[in-house]
Design a protein around this motif. Structure first.
Motif, PDB file in Angstrom:
ATOM      1  N   VAL B 140      26.120  60.107  40.873  1.00  0.00           N
ATOM      2  CA  VAL B 140      25.138  60.934  40.167  1.00  0.00           C
ATOM      3  C   VAL B 140      23.709  60.432  40.365  1.00  0.00           C
ATOM      4  O   VAL B 140      22.818  61.211  40.688  1.00  0.00           O
ATOM      5  CB  VAL B 140      25.480  60.990  38.659  1.00  0.00           C
ATOM      6  N   ASN B 141      23.492  59.123  40.187  1.00  0.00           N
ATOM      7  CA  ASN B 141      22.116  58.625  40.243  1.00  0.00           C
ATOM      8  C   ASN B 141      21.660  58.346  41.667  1.00  0.00           C
ATOM      9  O   ASN B 141      20.718  58.940  42.153  1.00  0.00           O
ATOM     10  CB  ASN B 141      21.976  57.351  39.406  1.00  0.00           C
ATOM     11  N   ARG B 142      22.385  57.443  42.327  1.00  0.00           N
ATOM     12  CA  ARG B 142      21.955  57.093  43.671  1.00  0.00           C
ATOM     13  C   ARG B 142      22.296  58.202  44.654  1.00  0.00           C
ATOM     14  O   ARG B 142      21.563  58.431  45.608  1.00  0.00           O
ATOM     15  CB  ARG B 142      22.637  55.806  44.113  1.00  0.00           C
ATOM     16  N   GLY B 143      23.434  58.866  44.422  1.00  0.00           N
ATOM     17  CA  GLY B 143      23.899  59.855  45.385  1.00  0.00           C
ATOM     18  C   GLY B 143      23.379  61.263  45.132  1.00  0.00           C
ATOM     19  O   GLY B 143      23.550  62.141  45.960  1.00  0.00           O
ATOM     20  N   ARG B 144      22.780  61.503  43.969  1.00  0.00           N
ATOM     21  CA  ARG B 144      22.255  62.825  43.615  1.00  0.00           C
ATOM     22  C   ARG B 144      23.273  63.941  43.878  1.00  0.00           C
ATOM     23  O   ARG B 144      22.971  64.942  44.503  1.00  0.00           O
ATOM     24  CB  ARG B 144      20.959  63.114  44.363  1.00  0.00           C
ATOM     25  N   THR B 145      24.483  63.703  43.411  1.00  0.00           N
ATOM     26  CA  THR B 145      25.562  64.661  43.636  1.00  0.00           C
ATOM     27  C   THR B 145      26.235  64.970  42.303  1.00  0.00           C
ATOM     28  O   THR B 145      26.215  64.156  41.388  1.00  0.00           O
ATOM     29  CB  THR B 145      26.579  64.060  44.632  1.00  0.00           C
ATOM     30  N   LEU B 146      26.808  66.169  42.238  1.00  0.00           N
ATOM     31  CA  LEU B 146      27.503  66.605  41.027  1.00  0.00           C
ATOM     32  C   LEU B 146      28.834  65.866  40.911  1.00  0.00           C
ATOM     33  O   LEU B 146      29.513  65.661  41.910  1.00  0.00           O
ATOM     34  CB  LEU B 146      27.746  68.109  41.158  1.00  0.00           C
ATOM     35  N   TYR B 147      29.191  65.503  39.697  1.00  0.00           N
ATOM     36  CA  TYR B 147      30.432  64.744  39.502  1.00  0.00           C
ATOM     37  C   TYR B 147      31.247  65.372  38.368  1.00  0.00           C
ATOM     38  O   TYR B 147      30.722  65.629  37.292  1.00  0.00           O
ATOM     39  CB  TYR B 147      30.080  63.285  39.200  1.00  0.00           C
TER      40      TYR B 147
END
Lengths: 350, 417
Positions: B140-147
């Motif tokens: 979520v934070n480093r990867g900027r992806t939905l989880y």
């Protein structure tokens, strides 16, 4: 294992005398330059593949740990089976400082990590090396191993530091307002720090101080008769190695965004030993190559199911083979023993 | 840390063998195994805009592998159904698997590959909360992806872009505890627990409910996850005249705990064991007599008699004949199914836009009419689901354990965030 290498060192000494290595090209220097250039060029080649840059950053961080072990074992004959302890504790400290004090500035947190490693290693040295009786390698190996294991178990039960969960969502390393996320800048930062650590370590082991260490390796009692307080020298190296391991642990923490009990336990400590012995103890560059070799291979092989299952066994057998048949490590194939040990001051009769 | 995987009886080799065995089936079904990291399951057909990339990060090996493998199979099953019905807005879903290996340290590295190498649009997975906490930052934070996190858990996860599709403590405990106290006359509760975040927070919530209904907590204790010896605990249960054990011990300490508790005669003397992650998968991990009379409360049991759920089970059984990884609630499989379907619903609403902000905005109020145990809907702004909850008890008949559903509660609120 711990007995194979002193034997190797002894045989190394004899081959050094027998060898006719007059004025060869400095192979070791070539290897070092080659390594440095490859590592510098890596981000240019890998820039688009973030996951590989991440992998290489990890390799550099772990090789810093391996270098710290090499200082202990390869240069001072301290079988530190607990190098991960300094790594892990420093990693936890910077993670906690980030969490509770909201601080992760590079100028503060990295020196702090080194200080933590240094002090902790000094405490261990006080107990393990500076006791009344001369410590045997086994005593030191078991002492450090126990410390590492105890720390892992203690941390897994301690709520404040996340217990078995470890600490995650670690604050990113900052320089001013710039935040280091995984990628080329982080890689270059770690490469720079590794270069500094490496050069520092190289200067140390090739200095007059290093000459004493070489003497200790050859014949500790003799040095003691000369009036050197051998254990003090060892403790100093152990403390420096602790500081380096601490730095590496802090970088790991920031880079992975995670640190857990497993990061300070015997498993990682053993990996540091394996990296070093595989690459070639007492060469400094050997551990870097050993780390890269194992980590890159593991990454690549992790995708092949059939090999993944037996990978630890393969690794064990490779190490066994190296220790038995090539005690000077992979680098020993390339670099002569004489060069590995190095020269100090004026050249002797030869 | 998990130096004693072997003892759990569900060690890595079994999981791996199953995975290998499964590979044959995958190849037959037209999927192919990837070569460069984890597993890739490509759809059989393509779309000009390329597939929607969905990452699954779950425990294929290690002590949590039985649940992780079930999740992975359910993910394949759900995605195949979606692709078979024409995909999401015409685009197929491509599935990527990374093994989190029941070890957060390994997991953070592997999950990063989903983000950095595969560049997935969404990640679903993690069973334990330790795992969720370890991988949410890289995603979520480093990867900027939905989880999307599919497992029942302790609540209080209110991270933006992290959606939970499993039951919360309120959903699991609010109905179960009053039932045990009022209907079953339980007064004295013991809380033996594994030492990590899920038991701690669940116990905190459950204790409040127990005390609010006039019950009493005799002790609340935490053990290392791999503790093999529980005689001290069992002594306390006996001495404290405990009549209900609310257990949150998990594998690998689970089997020895249940065995020693049973052998102490606790159940024979009328004690009730309740454990809110117990589902049909767990029935296979204990001898039936240890399971008899155990209470659980989950979002789905196979005994739930609802046509859609039955149809799902039949489809799953056909897809994975004879599998020992069942499609159940406690292993997060139902949450996985729900998560994939809610994601599908959200992407349908955005008209195929896969940006994290767009999908999250749609997912915030996504609904599915059907699912295992019934439909589900996200509570807007809360990132958790309303769903049906069931209280069930384990019954052993002719040596075969099964659950009987006692109560059903419709669209229970998660009460989170």
């Amino acid at each position: 294992m711990s007995q194979a290498t002193p034997a190797g060192a002894a045989s190394a000494a004899s081959t050094a005398r027998a060898g006719t290595a007059g004025r060869r090209l400095p192979t070791l220097l070539l290897v070092e330059l080659f390594t440095a250039v490859s590592l510098l060029a890596a981000p240019l080649v890998l820039a688009e593949r973030t996951e590989l840059v991440t992998l290489m950053t990890n390799v550099l961080i772990l090789s810093m740990l391996a270098v710290s072990f090499d200082l202990c074992w390869g240069y001072s004959g301290i079988m530190s089976f607990g190098q991960a302890l300094f790594f892990g504790v420093a990693g936890y400290v910077v993670a906690l400082v980030g969490r509770d004090l909201d601080f992760s500035q590079i100028w503060g947190s990295l020196p702090l990590a080194m200080l933590v490693g240094l002090v902790l290693a000094l405490l261990f040295a006080l107990f393990l090396l500076l006791g009344r009786r001369k410590p045997t390698p086994i005593f030191v190996a078991l002492g450090t191993l126990t410390g590492s294991y105890a720390a892992e178990r203690l941390v897994s039960g301690w709520q404040y530091v996340g217990a078995g969960n470890g600490l995650s969502s670690i604050k990113l390393l900052q320089a001013g307002s710039y935040e280091f996320v995984e990628g080329v800048p982080f890689y270059l930062l770690v490469l720079g720090l590794l270069a500094a650590v490496y050069l520092g370590a190289r200067l140390l082991v090739r200095s007059q101080f290093g000459l004493v260490l070489a003497g200790v390796r050859q014949n500790e009692d003799r040095l003691a008769f000369f009036g050197y307080r051998v254990q003090i020298f060892k403790a100093a190296v152990f403390a420096v190695a602790g500081a380096i391991a601490g730095l590496s642990g802090a970088l790991y923490s920031y880079h992975q965004g995670f640190i857990g009990p497993g990061n300070m336990g015997p498993a990682l400590s053993t990996m540091a030993v394996i990296y070093t012995l595989l690459g070639g103890a007492g060469t400094l560059v050997g551990p870097v190559l050993g780390t890269a070799f194992i980590e890159v291979l593991s990454y690549w092989l992790a995708d092949i199911e059939a090999i993944k299952a037996v990978w630890p066994i393969v690794l064990g057998l490779v190490l066994l083979a190296v220790v038995t048949f090539q005690p000077s490590g992979l680098l020993g194939i390339l670099v002569s023993t004489r060069e590995r040990i190095g020269t100090y001051g004026r050249r002797g009769r030869g | 840390m998990r130096s004693d995987n072997g003892r759990s009886g569900t060690g890595p080799s079994l999981g791996r063998r199953r995975l290998l065995a499964g590979t044959g089936a995958l190849a037959a079904a037209g999927w192919i195994g990837g070569t460069a990291g984890g597993w890739v399951l490509r759809p059989r057909w393509a779309h000009a805009a390329g597939p929607i990339k969905m990452g699954i990060a779950t425990d294929i090996t290690g002590p949590i592998a039985p649940s992780g493998n079930a999740d992975w199979q359910v993910a394949q099953f759900a995605v195949e159904q979606i692709n078979g019905a024409g995909g999401v807005g015409g685009r197929p879903i491509e599935l990527f698997l990374e093994d989190t290996a029941s070890d957060p340290k390994t997991a953070v590295g592997n999950v990063r590959r989903l983000i950095q190498q595969r560049k997935v649009d969404v990640v679903l997975g993690a069973i334990t909360s330790a795992m969720r906490q370890a991988i949410k930052d890289p995603i979520v934070n480093r990867g900027r992806t939905l989880y999307i996190y599919p497992q029942l858990y302790e609540g209080q996860e209110c991270t933006k872009f992290l959606f939970c599709t499993g039951p919360t403590p309120a959903q699991q405990v609010d109905e179960l505890i009053p039932y045990l106290i009022k209907e079953k006359g339980r007064k004295r509760f013991a809380m033996p627990s594994a030492n990590y975040v899920w038991p701690q927070l669940l116990n905190r919530y459950a204790r409040r409910v127990i005390e609010a209904h006039g019950g009493e907590v005799v002790f609340e204790e935490y053990y290392p996850l791999d503790q093999p010896e529980y005689s001290a605990t069992i002594g306390k249960i006996r001495d404290g005249r405990v009549d209900c054990v609310f257990s949150t011990v998990i594998a690998p300490g689970l089997q020895p705990f249940m065995k020693q508790l049973y052998e102490s005669g606790f159940q024979r003397e009328g004690g009730i064991v309740t454990c809110v992650y117990y589902d049909e998968n767990l029935l296979n991990y204990h001898p039936p007599q240890e399971m008899d009379g155990l209470y659980s409360c989950l979002d789905y049991f196979q005994a739930v008699d609802d046509p859609f759920s039955r149809q799902l089970q039949e489809g799953y059984a056909k897809r994975f004949p004879g599998t020992r990884y069942l499609f159940t609630a406690g292993s997060a499989s139902t949450g996985m199914y729900r998560g994939i379907k809610l994601y599908e619903a959200a992407v349908q609403e955005t008209g195929g836009k896969l940006g994290r902000e767009d999908v999250a905005a749609a997912l915030d109020h996504a609904k599915i009419a059907q699912g295992p145990g019934g439909g589900a809907e996200m509570v807007p702004g809360k990132m958790h689901c309303r769903m049906n909850m069931y209280v069930a008890v384990c019954k052993v008949e002719a040596g075969k354990p099964r659950y009987d559903v006692i109560r059903r509660h419709d669209m229970v609120d998660p009460k989170e965030c």
